[in-house]
Design a protein around this motif. Sequence first.
Motif, PDB file in Angstrom:
ATOM      1  N   LEU A  55     -15.234  21.356 -30.244  1.00 47.86           N
ATOM      2  CA  LEU A  55     -14.603  20.699 -29.099  1.00 47.86           C
ATOM      3  C   LEU A  55     -14.640  19.188 -29.244  1.00 47.86           C
ATOM      4  CD1 LEU A  55     -15.589  22.513 -25.784  1.00 47.86           C
ATOM      5  CD2 LEU A  55     -13.302  22.145 -26.733  1.00 47.86           C
ATOM      6  N   LYS A  56     -15.782  18.687 -29.726  1.00 50.06           N
ATOM      7  CA  LYS A  56     -15.898  17.234 -29.929  1.00 50.06           C
ATOM      8  C   LYS A  56     -14.871  16.759 -30.950  1.00 50.06           C
ATOM      9  CE  LYS A  56     -20.880  16.817 -29.191  1.00 50.06           C
ATOM     10  NZ  LYS A  56     -22.117  16.743 -30.000  1.00 50.06           N
ATOM     11  N   ILE A  57     -14.722  17.536 -32.024  1.00 52.20           N
ATOM     12  CA  ILE A  57     -13.751  17.163 -33.063  1.00 52.20           C
ATOM     13  C   ILE A  57     -12.349  17.137 -32.470  1.00 52.20           C
ATOM     14  CG2 ILE A  57     -12.680  17.905 -35.237  1.00 52.20           C
ATOM     15  CD1 ILE A  57     -15.422  19.016 -36.061  1.00 52.20           C
ATOM     16  N   LYS A  58     -12.046  18.185 -31.739  1.00 49.18           N
ATOM     17  CA  LYS A  58     -10.720  18.284 -31.117  1.00 49.18           C
ATOM     18  C   LYS A  58     -10.449  17.076 -30.215  1.00 49.18           C
ATOM     19  CE  LYS A  58      -7.747  20.239 -27.942  1.00 49.18           C
ATOM     20  NZ  LYS A  58      -6.323  20.046 -27.990  1.00 49.18           N
ATOM     21  N   ARG A  59     -11.436  16.689 -29.395  1.00 43.95           N
ATOM     22  CA  ARG A  59     -11.231  15.560 -28.475  1.00 43.95           C
ATOM     23  C   ARG A  59     -11.046  14.260 -29.237  1.00 43.95           C
ATOM     24  NH1 ARG A  59     -15.685  17.768 -25.048  1.00 43.95           N
ATOM     25  NH2 ARG A  59     -14.618  19.382 -23.855  1.00 43.95           N
ATOM     26  N   SER A  60     -11.835  14.109 -30.284  1.00 42.67           N
ATOM     27  CA  SER A  60     -11.712  12.880 -31.053  1.00 42.67           C
ATOM     28  C   SER A  60     -10.344  12.801 -31.736  1.00 42.67           C
ATOM     29  CB  SER A  60     -12.884  12.796 -32.034  1.00 42.67           C
ATOM     30  OG  SER A  60     -12.449  12.487 -33.300  1.00 42.67           O
ATOM     31  N   LEU A  61      -9.827  13.956 -32.167  1.00 43.97           N
ATOM     32  CA  LEU A  61      -8.483  13.960 -32.759  1.00 43.97           C
ATOM     33  C   LEU A  61      -7.436  13.594 -31.709  1.00 43.97           C
ATOM     34  CD1 LEU A  61      -8.726  17.183 -34.980  1.00 43.97           C
ATOM     35  CD2 LEU A  61      -8.526  14.832 -35.810  1.00 43.97           C
ATOM     36  N   ASP A  62      -7.577  14.174 -30.513  1.00 47.44           N
ATOM     37  CA  ASP A  62      -6.634  13.870 -29.432  1.00 47.44           C
ATOM     38  C   ASP A  62      -6.574  12.368 -29.165  1.00 47.44           C
ATOM     39  OD1 ASP A  62      -5.676  16.381 -28.933  1.00 47.44           O
ATOM     40  OD2 ASP A  62      -7.230  16.875 -27.454  1.00 47.44           O
ATOM     41  N   ARG A  63      -7.752  11.719 -29.202  1.00 49.37           N
ATOM     42  CA  ARG A  63      -7.808  10.280 -28.936  1.00 49.37           C
ATOM     43  C   ARG A  63      -7.192   9.465 -30.082  1.00 49.37           C
ATOM     44  NH1 ARG A  63     -12.910  11.327 -27.369  1.00 49.37           N
ATOM     45  NH2 ARG A  63     -13.787  10.580 -29.330  1.00 49.37           N
ATOM     46  N   ASN A  64      -7.500   9.885 -31.309  1.00 48.45           N
ATOM     47  CA  ASN A  64      -7.152   9.045 -32.453  1.00 48.45           C
ATOM     48  C   ASN A  64      -5.765   9.278 -33.032  1.00 48.45           C
ATOM     49  OD1 ASN A  64      -9.564   7.310 -33.272  1.00 48.45           O
ATOM     50  ND2 ASN A  64     -10.476   9.303 -32.807  1.00 48.45           N
ATOM     51  N   ILE A  65      -5.240  10.499 -32.872  1.00 45.77           N
ATOM     52  CA  ILE A  65      -3.882  10.742 -33.374  1.00 45.77           C
ATOM     53  C   ILE A  65      -3.029  11.326 -32.237  1.00 45.77           C
ATOM     54  CG2 ILE A  65      -4.230  10.913 -35.883  1.00 45.77           C
ATOM     55  CD1 ILE A  65      -4.728  13.915 -35.542  1.00 45.77           C
TER      56      ILE A  65
END
Length: 722
Positions: free
Chosen positions: A649-659
């Motif tokens: 989930l953390k990875i997914k959120r960080s992707l949402d923010r960055n790309i």
Amino acid sequence: MVVGVLVELSNKNIDRVFEYSVPEELTSLMKVGIRVLVPFGKMELEGFVLNIKNHKDTDKDLKEVISVVDSSVVLNSELLELGKDIQKSTLSTLISCYQVMLPKALKAKNGSNVSIRFDTYYSLNDNITFDKLNETQEKIINLVKEKGIVLKKELADISISSLNTLIRKGYLKEDKKEHYRVLYKEKEFVKKKLTSDQESVVNSVINGNNDTYLIYGVTGSGKTEVYMEIIDHYLKLGKTSIVLVPEISLTPQMVNRFRERFGDKIAALHSALSDGEKYDEWRRIYRGEASIVIGARSAIFAPLNDIGVIIIDEEHSDSYKQSDSNPRYNAKDIALLRSKYHNCPVVLGSATPSLETMARAKKGVFKLLELPNRVNGKSLPKVSIIDMNERKKSKGYFSFELLNSIKDRLEKNEQIILLLNRRGYSNFVTCKNCGYTFKCPNCDITLTYHKSSNTLRCHYCGYGEKVYKKCPECKEESLSNLGVGTQKIEEELNKLFPNSRILRMDYDTTSRKGMHEEMIEEFKDHKYDILLGTQMVAKGLDFSLVTLVGVINADTSLNIPDFRSSENTFSLLSQVAGRSGRSEKTGEVIIQTFNPDHYAIDLVKTHNYLGFYEKEMNIRRMLKYPPYYYLCNIRVSGKDADYIYTESLKIKRSLDRNIPNDIVLGPSNSSVFRVNNIFRYNIIIKYKKDDDLYEILNKIIEHYKTNSKIKVDIDFNPSQVL
Ligand code: ADP
Ligand code: ZN
């Protein structure tokens, strides 16, 4: 002298170059691209020399190289650079990118048991006068006189002591020469006159600008002949070639066609070779003794110089993508990289090109060349689709239509190929009384029944157990084998056609070395009437007597939850249909299905690849799948499901923010959630441009690289997302 060494330990933490000093006595042996043995912590490791310098970069004292492993370079400058490109585009370790290029025999730890073989041979010494010889000695001497040299193994039944006496007296001398395990027979070869279609395709490639070409040619249109002609052109210019074929069509038939024409200029690399044989083939290529390499995926790394052309047959095949381990590369991408270096053309060929490739050809990125007709001048075989929902019309697994056609061919003494489509299909055991099914204790998957060993096995982790008579749950003797296997079909065929000769070809019957080859030869010689098998019978085979192809179940591959399932089904059915009527006699194809109206099946009837292409492209556009979007799958795995989910989930959120411009899906359970007690989540990224993607993915990899509870694997352009 100081060398930069990349050690053979695939660990993100140490995937960089370490400096070592070189002791005086080794300096003359040191070259970029050889392997050396170096001290590493408490270990001694092999590693590749990536650079040689006069001075060290650090103030620290350097450890010394222990010894040199290779006498000559195993990775030349082209391959060293190529490895760096693969590392960047797959985000795997650099060492794994170099290891994937070399035969197993040249990898640390595995190398020890593979050796170079030598033959001992004897010849006469010059200027000798013979004393009196006894009978055995005379026999040996006469044999050597007659043949010039005699191999030790030719003297197997002769006493060693007689031989030794002859050597001691100075009559014979003993020498050794290197010997390759794979031997090639020369064959007679009559060159075929190309059709005008074939000729114009060949000319476009050899007179072109070293572009990438797609040969879109129907089954039996003579693509293989075209490949050979192109290769011949470059061979005459002193250049080398690579031909990639899927493992499954790397049949002796295919290899023999090349060998008949090019003899021992061919090196063939495939999984049926032992590690030693592969090593021998690799050395023949490396030394320039073989200039045409034909092989499966990893043959793209063949250490050839001056490449004239790279050919990829059946380019739609997913076997060109390495999906199960790092680096997750696609041989097609590597072909494009190598062609840039060598300034040579790449030729992709298929009767059913992948959507990605056809889309590029239509855009003009690849040059499209067509072979719309069969060489024999016949039209493609007539295809009938049989609706198996109407059970009245069938007997067991066979429709009356298929049964009648089989009967007809048997009477005419023609041959038949029957395909049991088992892609994504398993042969599981269940209890008819209580519904119990046998599952793997380590994985979320049913166990597969293997009749030959009477065991249940897990295809994911290798777990196996004996088959019981009684259900472990309700204790009734009511277990039944639900899946349809080739063995069951074979039994039924035997009952229906007791006088026919049936050859079953599947994973079980071809596991012994050389079996596959033998079977194909025997079927070609008409020692059998019916060839029954799995995917193995669908591709690359060319039998002139086959006039009927039957598909027992077209649907299993359609039911796989993957965006490519329609494409794979259409392509498999078209390929197997293409085995029928390849010579003088007209062919027929009968496809049994529960989904007769599905476009991936219906369009096979009219051999309508372009119709399928248009239809499927529309669906891909609507669903935002390739070739409209690129895909990247991030697999997050580990033993603790809750922890893995939280991190995903953390990875997914960080992707949402960055790309923010890309689509990020998941995390979702992979279709087999637990394998060997490791839980697996997928996060899928759909993107059009990779602007910031590599940077953010690299950060994620860096973040987790020292965390042993979690593993993050990246797969760009996955062949399937399950
Ligand atoms: P594909 O790879 O397109 O399925 P092949 O190259 O296997 O087609 O050719 C089909 C058959 O036609 C083979 O048996 C091949 O030997 C034969 N063939 C190909 N080209 C010619 C030609 N120019 N003249 C005669 N026979 C040919
Ligand atoms: Zn298992």
